[in-house]
Design an enzyme around this catalytic site. Structure first.
Site, PDB file in Angstrom:
ATOM      1  N   CYS A   2       0.846  -1.188   0.000  1.00 36.84           N
ATOM      2  CA  CYS A   2       0.000   0.000   0.000  1.00 36.84           C
ATOM      3  C   CYS A   2       0.890   1.250   0.000  1.00 36.84           C
ATOM      4  O   CYS A   2       1.922   1.278   0.659  1.00 36.84           O
ATOM      5  CB  CYS A   2      -0.934   0.101   1.198  1.00 36.84           C
ATOM      6  SG  CYS A   2      -2.079  -1.260   1.337  1.00 36.84           S
ATOM      7  N   TRP A  75      -2.528  -2.837  -1.593  1.00 34.06           N
ATOM      8  CA  TRP A  75      -2.169  -4.253  -1.685  1.00 34.06           C
ATOM      9  C   TRP A  75      -3.014  -4.924  -0.618  1.00 34.06           C
ATOM     10  O   TRP A  75      -2.813  -4.708   0.572  1.00 34.06           O
ATOM     11  CB  TRP A  75      -0.680  -4.443  -1.426  1.00 34.06           C
ATOM     12  CG  TRP A  75      -0.203  -5.831  -1.677  1.00 34.06           C
ATOM     13  CD1 TRP A  75       0.204  -6.349  -2.878  1.00 34.06           C
ATOM     14  CD2 TRP A  75      -0.061  -6.896  -0.731  1.00 34.06           C
ATOM     15  NE1 TRP A  75       0.576  -7.665  -2.722  1.00 34.06           N
ATOM     16  CE2 TRP A  75       0.423  -8.031  -1.414  1.00 34.06           C
ATOM     17  CE3 TRP A  75      -0.314  -7.012   0.635  1.00 34.06           C
ATOM     18  CZ2 TRP A  75       0.676  -9.248  -0.788  1.00 34.06           C
ATOM     19  CZ3 TRP A  75      -0.068  -8.225   1.261  1.00 34.06           C
ATOM     20  CH2 TRP A  75       0.420  -9.326   0.548  1.00 34.06           C
ATOM     21  N   GLY A 102      -0.652  -0.660   6.314  1.00 33.28           N
ATOM     22  CA  GLY A 102      -0.284  -1.459   7.482  1.00 33.28           C
ATOM     23  C   GLY A 102      -1.410  -2.414   7.846  1.00 33.28           C
ATOM     24  O   GLY A 102      -2.294  -2.677   7.030  1.00 33.28           O
ATOM     25  N   GLU A 487      17.840 -17.516  -7.220  1.00 31.26           N
ATOM     26  CA  GLU A 487      17.399 -16.180  -7.628  1.00 31.26           C
ATOM     27  C   GLU A 487      16.845 -16.208  -9.062  1.00 31.26           C
ATOM     28  O   GLU A 487      15.839 -15.572  -9.356  1.00 31.26           O
ATOM     29  CB  GLU A 487      18.567 -15.188  -7.479  1.00 31.26           C
ATOM     30  CG  GLU A 487      18.318 -13.778  -7.966  1.00 31.26           C
ATOM     31  CD  GLU A 487      17.138 -13.068  -7.310  1.00 31.26           C
ATOM     32  OE1 GLU A 487      16.576 -13.561  -6.329  1.00 31.26           O
ATOM     33  OE2 GLU A 487      16.769 -12.006  -7.836  1.00 31.26           O
ATOM     34  N   LYS A 491      13.048 -15.096 -10.098  1.00 31.52           N
ATOM     35  CA  LYS A 491      12.763 -14.062 -11.107  1.00 31.52           C
ATOM     36  C   LYS A 491      11.753 -14.575 -12.117  1.00 31.52           C
ATOM     37  O   LYS A 491      10.819 -13.884 -12.484  1.00 31.52           O
ATOM     38  CB  LYS A 491      14.027 -13.646 -11.874  1.00 31.52           C
ATOM     39  CG  LYS A 491      15.014 -12.741 -11.225  1.00 31.52           C
ATOM     40  CD  LYS A 491      14.540 -11.353 -10.905  1.00 31.52           C
ATOM     41  CE  LYS A 491      13.788 -11.318  -9.610  1.00 31.52           C
ATOM     42  NZ  LYS A 491      14.456 -11.018  -8.393  1.00 31.52           N
ATOM     43  N   GLU A 494       8.107 -15.105 -10.489  1.00 35.69           N
ATOM     44  CA  GLU A 494       7.344 -13.938 -10.048  1.00 35.69           C
ATOM     45  C   GLU A 494       6.831 -13.077 -11.200  1.00 35.69           C
ATOM     46  O   GLU A 494       5.815 -12.419 -11.049  1.00 35.69           O
ATOM     47  CB  GLU A 494       8.124 -13.095  -9.043  1.00 35.69           C
ATOM     48  CG  GLU A 494       9.332 -12.385  -9.579  1.00 35.69           C
ATOM     49  CD  GLU A 494      10.115 -11.660  -8.487  1.00 35.69           C
ATOM     50  OE1 GLU A 494       9.519 -11.199  -7.520  1.00 35.69           O
ATOM     51  OE2 GLU A 494      11.340 -11.549  -8.641  1.00 35.69           O
ATOM     52  N   HIS A 510      18.920 -37.027  -5.724  1.00 40.19           N
ATOM     53  CA  HIS A 510      18.205 -37.506  -4.540  1.00 40.19           C
ATOM     54  C   HIS A 510      16.698 -37.301  -4.678  1.00 40.19           C
ATOM     55  O   HIS A 510      15.977 -37.334  -3.693  1.00 40.19           O
ATOM     56  CB  HIS A 510      18.739 -36.808  -3.287  1.00 40.19           C
ATOM     57  CG  HIS A 510      20.204 -37.052  -3.075  1.00 40.19           C
ATOM     58  ND1 HIS A 510      20.713 -38.278  -2.734  1.00 40.19           N
ATOM     59  CD2 HIS A 510      21.281 -36.232  -3.221  1.00 40.19           C
ATOM     60  CE1 HIS A 510      22.031 -38.208  -2.635  1.00 40.19           C
ATOM     61  NE2 HIS A 510      22.397 -36.969  -2.949  1.00 40.19           N
ATOM     62  N   LYS A 609       6.177  -4.234  -3.935  1.00 36.55           N
ATOM     63  CA  LYS A 609       7.628  -4.053  -3.783  1.00 36.55           C
ATOM     64  C   LYS A 609       8.059  -4.025  -2.325  1.00 36.55           C
ATOM     65  O   LYS A 609       9.119  -4.495  -1.976  1.00 36.55           O
ATOM     66  CB  LYS A 609       7.995  -2.729  -4.464  1.00 36.55           C
ATOM     67  CG  LYS A 609       9.463  -2.450  -4.494  1.00 36.55           C
ATOM     68  CD  LYS A 609      10.107  -3.045  -5.711  1.00 36.55           C
ATOM     69  CE  LYS A 609      11.595  -2.952  -5.684  1.00 36.55           C
ATOM     70  NZ  LYS A 609      12.221  -4.135  -6.279  1.00 36.55           N
TER      71      LYS A 609
HETATM   72  C1  F6R Z   1      11.786 -10.398  -5.573  1.00 40.97           C
HETATM   73  C2  F6R Z   1      11.730  -9.381  -4.553  1.00 40.97           C
HETATM   74  C3  F6R Z   1      11.338  -9.793  -3.174  1.00 40.97           C
HETATM   75  C4  F6R Z   1      12.108  -8.954  -2.138  1.00 40.97           C
HETATM   76  C5  F6R Z   1      11.587  -9.266  -0.735  1.00 40.97           C
HETATM   77  C6  F6R Z   1      12.385  -8.531   0.323  1.00 40.97           C
HETATM   78  O1  F6R Z   1      12.196  -9.885  -6.792  1.00 40.97           O
HETATM   79  O2  F6R Z   1      11.964  -8.229  -4.798  1.00 40.97           O
HETATM   80  O3  F6R Z   1      11.515 -11.154  -2.966  1.00 40.97           O
HETATM   81  O4  F6R Z   1      13.458  -9.264  -2.242  1.00 40.97           O
HETATM   82  O5  F6R Z   1      10.243  -8.907  -0.628  1.00 40.97           O
HETATM   83  O6  F6R Z   1      12.312  -7.155   0.126  1.00 40.97           O
HETATM   84  P1  F6R Z   1      13.379  -6.177   0.749  1.00 40.97           P
HETATM   85  O7  F6R Z   1      14.685  -6.465   0.110  1.00 40.97           O
HETATM   86  O8  F6R Z   1      12.876  -4.822   0.422  1.00 40.97           O
HETATM   87  O9  F6R Z   1      13.408  -6.457   2.217  1.00 40.97           O
END
Ligand code: F6R
Length: 614
Positions: A2, A75, A102, A487, A491, A494, A510, A609
């Site tokens: 949000c 969100w 929040g 990672e 990517k 998501e 395994h 984000k």
């Molecule tokens: C994936 C991504 C998330 C963040 C996670 C932690 O591309 O961006 O997995 O890495 O939500 O976020 P931060 O780094 O802001 O604590």
């Protein structure tokens, strides 16, 4: 999660708020809404399900005249994304409107109590409870909005950044925070408020970061006033923003994600600048020298993080163990906080977070601090909560990351962890000055090497077409390439919604090897490192079972080139520096597969984000 924004001043309130919402859309895009306070005693609230562009369409024929306003991009937590669950929420008498980022944990108790006093609720949200409570207190005590907000927040358990406007008081916005970010921008005869500074950086560089438990009283024609819930006035600490507007725009790229991938030579250069000097002879990261004793004497390091930052943390473990010979544990912050951890004052806890606002990481920091550990933070967003909650730390300095899928922040985090490990190794004498200089000189070449990797762009775009409709992917790596595999898989899933699993290549036999067939492509990260021979066997095992292989290899590789279906060659680097180089082609592969599938890569479904809720 949000985003909230507010404005009071002589500018076009609607335009400023909508533009601000677009900047904050990375924080959530389930619904959006706006409350406009009109000098003639009208308080209009408009809100819709979906993105901010839906709100703009909805508002086209509406009364947009205003002298102040607040807005929200959501969100969803409590209640599905819908028009009525969208913020702002009205109070019972429609005299107040409120936006919230929040979660109110005790909303049920408060809601039941308010219902008994005759309040009716129109949404399923926890937020509506808050605005009703403020109105209830205001009416009952015949007090000001500020006093009602203070009293209401004393009854609230949970996390919030809120902003409230009042129909009969068009010259004031009241805002407050607890565990969710809130910053006030101070302009010429105008004020802004927002979840971060991006909505107002083009209007003013003066910002005040509101702290937990503070209430900001933003009033036309008066200086900003900040008080505690007990009404004790706090000092207003004005900071100067370093962000520029060009960092917040796409700069000719179709998506922020692609822009951020291509920015990496530049962001890595910024990340390294001033930390690796004298041609690599000296490597120093902020906070290590100032806390020499802590870093020299610690018995163990625990790294806490979430998501992509957790993958960087796992690389941090390999780096610190290799270079400093300190035992390192890596924990998901969300698990750590409830795991009854054993922490002592001899431990260093490192918290990694791009946003600096992740709720689980913040909670983990508080626990570790409470148990006597020295807590060091690695973050990107200057002034965010994590740098403020940690005892020392550093920034990755890669500029605002707006694409929801993290790219340049990941490589920045890994770069900082590498330099941190070298700084600690220097302090503890676990590496010789020659070894440090050797790696330092390679670090200085990283921006150029990443530039070289980016030349694979067109090849990766073509390659992506072959695999766009695969339903599952495996990502495999060993040693330093294992976190890169994790990672790469994250990517892909998501942004393209394809199921992908990252796995240590040798663990395949395994169990997961049973999955291999012609329908299951494997992306294998196999640079020329000390495990190269081992991973060649794993590549052969996959091929022998009919799997298709895309391999990331070092330039000049001849062995894997003859086994894999496709190889992407990256420049040679010392083993501990390969993750930065090998992760870039994986970012591009995910990007193009998602684009081929028509997905919105900058705003993938269900994600946000900044994860400020549990
Ligand atoms: C994936 C991504 C998330 C963040 C996670 C932690 O591309 O961006 O997995 O890495 O939500 O976020 P931060 O780094 O802001 O604590």
């Amino acid at each position: 999660m949000c985003g909230i924004v507010g404005y009071i001043g002589n500018g076009n309130v609607y335009d400023i708020l909508i533009k601000g919402l677009h900047r904050l859309e990375y924080r959530g895009y389930d619904s959006a809404g706006i409350a406009l306070v009109n000098p003639n005693g009208r308080l209009n609230v408009y809100k819709t399900k979906g993105k901010v562009e839906n709100l703009e369409a909805f508002c086209q024929d509406k009364d947009l005249e205003a002298c102040a306003g607040i807005a929200h991009t959501r969100w969803a937590t409590h209640g599905e994304p819908s028009d009525c669950n969208a913020h702002p929420h009205f109070s019972e008498d429609r005299n107040l409107a409120l936006v919230h980022n929040g979660t109110i944990e005790n909303y049920k108790v408060l809601k039941d109590a308010l219902s008994q006093h005759g309040c009716t609720f129109h949404s399923e949200t926890d937020t509506e409870v808050l605005v009703q409570l403020i109105e209830y207190i205001k009416t009952k005590n015949s007090c000001s909005l500020v006093d009602a907000v203070r009293e209401a927040l004393k009854q609230v358990v949970g996390a919030y950044a809120i902003a409230v406007v009042e129909k009969d008081n068009p010259d004031q916005i009241v805002a407050a925070r607890m565990s969710s970010p809130l910053v006030v921008g101070i302009g010429q005869n105008e004020f802004f408020l927002a979840s971060d500074a991006t909505p107002f950086v083009e209007y003013t560089k003066e910002a005040v970061y509101i702290k937990d438990g503070e209430v900001a009283i933003i009033e036309r024609g008066k200086p900003l006033k900040v008080v505690s819930l007990e009404n004790k006035e706090s000092k207003v600490d004005v900071k100067t923003l370093e962000m520029s507007i060009s960092q917040l725009e796409k700069g000719g790229y179709p998506h922020f994600m692609l822009k951020e991938i291509f920015e990496q030579p530049h962001t890595l250069h910024d990340c390294i600048r001033g930390r690796v000097v004298d041609g690599g002879h000296r490597v120093m990261v902020n906070g290590v020298n100032d806390n020499k004793d802590k870093f020299k004497e610690c018995k163990r390091i625990i790294i806490v993080a979430c998501g992509t930052s957790w993958h960087a943390a796992l690389l941090g473990k390999y780096l610190i163990q290799d270079m400093c010979r300190i035992p390192v544990e890596v924990e998901y912050a969300s698990e750590f906080r409830y795991s009854n951890p054993v922490i002592t004052k001899d431990d260093i806890v490192i918290a990694i977070s791009q946003s600096g606002e992740t709720a689980d990481t913040l909670a983990a920091i508080k626990i570790a601090r409470g148990m006597g550990a020295f807590v060091y933070g690695i973050s990107n967003v200057v002034g965010s909560s994590i740098p403020r909650e940690t005892m020392s730390g550093t920034y990755i300095h890669v500029g605002p990351e707006i694409g929801v899928a993290s790219t340049k922040a990941f490589t920045g985090q890994v770069m900082v962890l590498t330099m941190l490990a070298l700084s600690i190794a220097n302090l503890r004498g676990t590496m010789t000055p020659e070894q440090i200089e050797e790696l330092g000189s390679h670090i200085l070449q990283i921006p150029d090497k990443v530039e070289q990797v980016l030349k694979l762009n067109n090849r990766i775009e073509r390659l992506s077409l072959i695999y766009t409709y695969a339903r599952n992917f495996l990502y495999l790596g060993r040693g330093y390439s294992y976190p890169v595999a994790l990672e790469g898989a994250l990517k892909l899933k998501e942004i393209s919604y394809i199921h992908a699993e990252g796995y240590p290549a040798a663990e395949m036999k395994h169990g997961p090897i049973a999955l291999i067939d012609a329908e299951m492509p494997s992306v294998i990260i196999a640079p020329n490192d000390h495990l190269y021979e081992k991973i060649v066997s794993n590549v052969q095992q996959v091929k022998a079972r009919g799997g298709n292989i895309i391999a990331i290899v070092t330039e000049g590789d001849t062995v894997i080139k003859n086994i894999a279906d496709h190889v992407l060659e990256v420049p040679e680097m010392p083993e501990c520096l390969t993750p930065i180089i090998t992760s870039v082609p994986l970012q591009l592969l995910s990007y193009y597969i998602a684009i081929n599938k028509g997905k919105n890569v900058d705003m993938p479904r269900n994600l946000a984000k900044s994860v400020t809720v549990e």
